[in-house]
Design a protein around this motif. Structure first.
Motif, PDB file in Angstrom:
ATOM      1  N   PHE A 141       0.837  -1.197   0.000  1.00 45.82           N
ATOM      2  CA  PHE A 141       0.000   0.000   0.000  1.00 45.82           C
ATOM      3  C   PHE A 141       0.873   1.249   0.000  1.00 45.82           C
ATOM      4  CE2 PHE A 141      -2.485  -3.157   2.518  1.00 45.82           C
ATOM      5  CZ  PHE A 141      -3.533  -3.324   1.625  1.00 45.82           C
ATOM      6  N   GLY A 142       0.442   2.265  -0.719  1.00 45.61           N
ATOM      7  CA  GLY A 142       1.128   3.555  -0.690  1.00 45.61           C
ATOM      8  C   GLY A 142       0.625   4.385   0.474  1.00 45.61           C
ATOM      9  N   ASN A 143       1.501   5.147   1.109  1.00 51.77           N
ATOM     10  CA  ASN A 143       1.108   5.927   2.281  1.00 51.77           C
ATOM     11  C   ASN A 143      -0.002   6.929   1.989  1.00 51.77           C
ATOM     12  OD1 ASN A 143       3.020   4.503   3.648  1.00 51.77           O
ATOM     13  ND2 ASN A 143       4.300   6.259   4.206  1.00 51.77           N
ATOM     14  N   ARG A 144       0.052   7.568   0.828  1.00 52.71           N
ATOM     15  CA  ARG A 144      -0.970   8.553   0.489  1.00 52.71           C
ATOM     16  C   ARG A 144      -2.341   7.899   0.378  1.00 52.71           C
ATOM     17  NH1 ARG A 144       0.286  12.524  -4.406  1.00 52.71           N
ATOM     18  NH2 ARG A 144       1.981  12.987  -2.941  1.00 52.71           N
ATOM     19  N   SER A 145      -2.386   6.739  -0.273  1.00 49.67           N
ATOM     20  CA  SER A 145      -3.656   6.004  -0.409  1.00 49.67           C
ATOM     21  C   SER A 145      -4.157   5.530   0.949  1.00 49.67           C
ATOM     22  CB  SER A 145      -3.486   4.807  -1.343  1.00 49.67           C
ATOM     23  OG  SER A 145      -3.163   5.222  -2.650  1.00 49.67           O
ATOM     24  N   LEU A 146      -3.234   5.035   1.769  1.00 55.33           N
ATOM     25  CA  LEU A 146      -3.624   4.568   3.089  1.00 55.33           C
ATOM     26  C   LEU A 146      -4.308   5.672   3.891  1.00 55.33           C
ATOM     27  CD1 LEU A 146      -0.579   2.384   4.209  1.00 55.33           C
ATOM     28  CD2 LEU A 146      -2.947   1.618   3.973  1.00 55.33           C
ATOM     29  N   LYS A 147      -3.709   6.834   3.914  1.00 54.80           N
ATOM     30  CA  LYS A 147      -4.283   7.952   4.672  1.00 54.80           C
ATOM     31  C   LYS A 147      -5.693   8.273   4.206  1.00 54.80           C
ATOM     32  CE  LYS A 147      -0.404  10.684   6.412  1.00 54.80           C
ATOM     33  NZ  LYS A 147       0.237  12.018   6.403  1.00 54.80           N
ATOM     34  N   ARG A 148      -5.858   8.307   2.900  1.00 56.04           N
ATOM     35  CA  ARG A 148      -7.160   8.685   2.340  1.00 56.04           C
ATOM     36  C   ARG A 148      -8.228   7.641   2.667  1.00 56.04           C
ATOM     37  NH1 ARG A 148      -5.748   8.861  -2.466  1.00 56.04           N
ATOM     38  NH2 ARG A 148      -6.803   7.101  -3.476  1.00 56.04           N
ATOM     39  N   TYR A 149      -7.913   6.384   2.465  1.00 57.16           N
ATOM     40  CA  TYR A 149      -8.908   5.341   2.692  1.00 57.16           C
ATOM     41  C   TYR A 149      -9.201   5.132   4.180  1.00 57.16           C
ATOM     42  CZ  TYR A 149      -9.041   3.862  -2.195  1.00 57.16           C
ATOM     43  OH  TYR A 149      -9.239   3.810  -3.552  1.00 57.16           O
ATOM     44  N   ILE A 150      -8.188   5.235   5.014  1.00 54.00           N
ATOM     45  CA  ILE A 150      -8.401   5.082   6.452  1.00 54.00           C
ATOM     46  C   ILE A 150      -9.332   6.170   6.972  1.00 54.00           C
ATOM     47  CG2 ILE A 150      -7.277   5.244   8.721  1.00 54.00           C
ATOM     48  CD1 ILE A 150      -4.829   3.893   7.416  1.00 54.00           C
ATOM     49  N   SER A 151      -9.154   7.373   6.473  1.00 53.06           N
ATOM     50  CA  SER A 151      -9.961   8.499   6.947  1.00 53.06           C
ATOM     51  C   SER A 151     -11.434   8.375   6.567  1.00 53.06           C
ATOM     52  CB  SER A 151      -9.403   9.819   6.402  1.00 53.06           C
ATOM     53  OG  SER A 151      -9.542   9.872   4.988  1.00 53.06           O
ATOM     54  N   THR A 152     -11.746   7.578   5.541  1.00 52.45           N
ATOM     55  CA  THR A 152     -13.139   7.432   5.104  1.00 52.45           C
ATOM     56  C   THR A 152     -13.785   6.131   5.589  1.00 52.45           C
ATOM     57  OG1 THR A 152     -12.428   6.430   3.006  1.00 52.45           O
ATOM     58  CG2 THR A 152     -12.723   8.820   3.039  1.00 52.45           C
ATOM     59  N   SER A 153     -13.048   5.323   6.334  1.00 56.00           N
ATOM     60  CA  SER A 153     -13.581   4.049   6.802  1.00 56.00           C
ATOM     61  C   SER A 153     -14.693   4.252   7.826  1.00 56.00           C
ATOM     62  CB  SER A 153     -12.463   3.216   7.430  1.00 56.00           C
ATOM     63  OG  SER A 153     -12.982   2.060   8.051  1.00 56.00           O
ATOM     64  N   LYS A 154     -15.714   3.393   7.762  1.00 56.60           N
ATOM     65  CA  LYS A 154     -16.817   3.458   8.715  1.00 56.60           C
ATOM     66  C   LYS A 154     -16.421   2.912  10.078  1.00 56.60           C
ATOM     67  CE  LYS A 154     -20.523   3.068   5.279  1.00 56.60           C
ATOM     68  NZ  LYS A 154     -20.997   4.437   5.525  1.00 56.60           N
ATOM     69  N   SER A 155     -15.338   2.154  10.120  1.00 57.00           N
ATOM     70  CA  SER A 155     -14.889   1.535  11.366  1.00 57.00           C
ATOM     71  C   SER A 155     -13.434   1.915  11.638  1.00 57.00           C
ATOM     72  CB  SER A 155     -14.988   0.006  11.270  1.00 57.00           C
ATOM     73  OG  SER A 155     -16.272  -0.407  10.853  1.00 57.00           O
ATOM     74  N   PRO A 156     -13.017   1.953  12.910  1.00 56.71           N
ATOM     75  CA  PRO A 156     -11.608   2.182  13.221  1.00 56.71           C
ATOM     76  C   PRO A 156     -10.745   1.128  12.531  1.00 56.71           C
ATOM     77  CG  PRO A 156     -12.935   2.302  15.207  1.00 56.71           C
ATOM     78  CD  PRO A 156     -13.834   1.774  14.128  1.00 56.71           C
ATOM     79  N   VAL A 157      -9.615   1.542  11.967  1.00 55.96           N
ATOM     80  CA  VAL A 157      -8.755   0.636  11.207  1.00 55.96           C
ATOM     81  C   VAL A 157      -7.457   0.376  11.971  1.00 55.96           C
ATOM     82  CG1 VAL A 157      -7.615   0.202   8.999  1.00 55.96           C
ATOM     83  CG2 VAL A 157      -9.711   1.585   9.065  1.00 55.96           C
ATOM     84  N   TYR A 158      -7.116  -0.908  12.118  1.00 55.39           N
ATOM     85  CA  TYR A 158      -5.895  -1.316  12.803  1.00 55.39           C
ATOM     86  C   TYR A 158      -4.916  -1.888  11.781  1.00 55.39           C
ATOM     87  CZ  TYR A 158      -8.307  -1.065  17.364  1.00 55.39           C
ATOM     88  OH  TYR A 158      -8.980  -0.657  18.492  1.00 55.39           O
ATOM     89  N   ALA A 159      -3.652  -1.531  11.903  1.00 58.80           N
ATOM     90  CA  ALA A 159      -2.617  -2.014  10.990  1.00 58.80           C
ATOM     91  C   ALA A 159      -2.247  -3.453  11.303  1.00 58.80           C
ATOM     92  CB  ALA A 159      -1.385  -1.126  11.084  1.00 58.80           C
ATOM     93  N   LEU A 160      -2.136  -4.266  10.244  1.00 59.39           N
ATOM     94  CA  LEU A 160      -1.816  -5.684  10.384  1.00 59.39           C
ATOM     95  C   LEU A 160      -0.699  -6.055   9.419  1.00 59.39           C
ATOM     96  CD1 LEU A 160      -2.606  -8.637  11.311  1.00 59.39           C
ATOM     97  CD2 LEU A 160      -4.203  -8.640   9.379  1.00 59.39           C
ATOM     98  N   GLY A 161       0.282  -6.828   9.899  1.00 56.45           N
ATOM     99  CA  GLY A 161       1.334  -7.314   9.013  1.00 56.45           C
ATOM    100  C   GLY A 161       2.657  -6.589   9.171  1.00 56.45           C
ATOM    101  N   GLY A 162       3.655  -7.297   9.722  1.00 54.27           N
ATOM    102  CA  GLY A 162       4.992  -6.724   9.835  1.00 54.27           C
ATOM    103  C   GLY A 162       5.129  -5.605  10.850  1.00 54.27           C
ATOM    104  N   ILE A 163       4.248  -5.568  11.844  1.00 59.22           N
ATOM    105  CA  ILE A 163       4.281  -4.482  12.831  1.00 59.22           C
ATOM    106  C   ILE A 163       5.398  -4.728  13.851  1.00 59.22           C
ATOM    107  CG2 ILE A 163       2.983  -3.216  14.572  1.00 59.22           C
ATOM    108  CD1 ILE A 163       1.925  -2.910  11.705  1.00 59.22           C
ATOM    109  N   THR A 164       6.324  -3.773  13.925  1.00 61.17           N
ATOM    110  CA  THR A 164       7.428  -3.791  14.879  1.00 61.17           C
ATOM    111  C   THR A 164       7.477  -2.429  15.565  1.00 61.17           C
ATOM    112  OG1 THR A 164       8.927  -3.086  13.106  1.00 61.17           O
ATOM    113  CG2 THR A 164       8.765  -5.457  13.519  1.00 61.17           C
ATOM    114  N   PRO A 165       8.172  -2.318  16.691  1.00 61.71           N
ATOM    115  CA  PRO A 165       8.202  -1.044  17.412  1.00 61.71           C
ATOM    116  C   PRO A 165       8.600   0.155  16.559  1.00 61.71           C
ATOM    117  CG  PRO A 165       9.087  -2.756  18.798  1.00 61.71           C
ATOM    118  CD  PRO A 165       8.877  -3.383  17.450  1.00 61.71           C
TER     119      PRO A 165
END
Length: 209
Positions: A141-165
């Motif tokens: 995913f591109g960061n710009r697209s992520l920001k846009r789609y997350i902001s329009t989601s009907k539900s809170p969005v949690y990041a999944l996959g490769g999450i490290t500190p």
């Protein structure tokens, strides 16, 4: 941001004891994703965890155990969602009689996230980064697209996959409401699961200020 820990997919009961320690140290959302578990195996796993923490557990399979163990919620997998009417009706009925019960699901496409009309307590989107636990699952995913789609989601969005500190600050900047950690907890060659959990938890606390 909220912190969610996923279980492994193996049959180890010792994992449940480590999860109990995470609960004791502040974990408030644990997803049990063990599709290979028979009902009796899931019961054995849940019995290792003290009942006072059961309200923080979300089941991905063996949903009928929710009531007997007074669990916190249900994750609707692709299999559950294939029966669209049934899954919607199930959510409607359970929410009516158990208002604190949480419902979650996972998205792997931004377009699906936007088209979704159902309100969930939170949803996962991923893989955001290259997965630690699943070889070949790469973030795309591109960061710009992520920001846009997350902001329009009907539900809170949690990041999944490769999450490290070191990824947590960027996840916060992108607009994620939470993160899900799996591989960094259970596949960490340098720390125990408890130590890895503490590191992620403490980093999230730093980002609150």
């Amino acid at each position: 941001m909220k912190l969610v820990v996923f279980s492994t997919t193996d049959r180890s009961l010792s994992e449940a004891r480590e999860v109990t320690q995470m609960f004791e140290e502040g974990l408030r959302a644990f997803h049990i994703k063990k599709s290979g578990f028979e009902r009796h195996e899931m019961e054995e796993y849940l019995k290792v965890i003290p009942p006072k923490y059961h309200r923080y557990i979300i089941l991905h399979s063996n949903h009928k155990l929710r009531k007997s163990f007074k669990l916190g919620g249900l994750h609707l997998s692709r299999t559950h969602r294939k029966k669209k009417y049934n899954s919607w009706w199930k959510m409607f009925k359970l929410r009516k009689f158990s208002r604190k019960l949480k419902f979650t699901r996972t998205f792997s496409k931004l377009s699906s996230l936007t088209k979704n009309k159902t309100k969930y307590d939170y949803v996962f989107l991923g893989p955001i980064y290259d997965s630690i636990s699943k070889l070949g699952h790469s973030g795309n995913f591109g960061n710009r697209s992520l920001k846009r789609y997350i902001s329009t989601s009907k539900s809170p969005v949690y990041a999944l996959g490769g999450i490290t500190p070191d990824k947590l600050e960027e996840c916060k900047e992108l607009g994620f409401s939470g993160v899900c950690v799996l591989g960094y907890i259970w596949n960490n060659e340098h720390q125990t699961p408890i130590e890895a959990f503490r590191e992620v938890k403490n980093k999230l606390k730093e980002l609150e200020h």
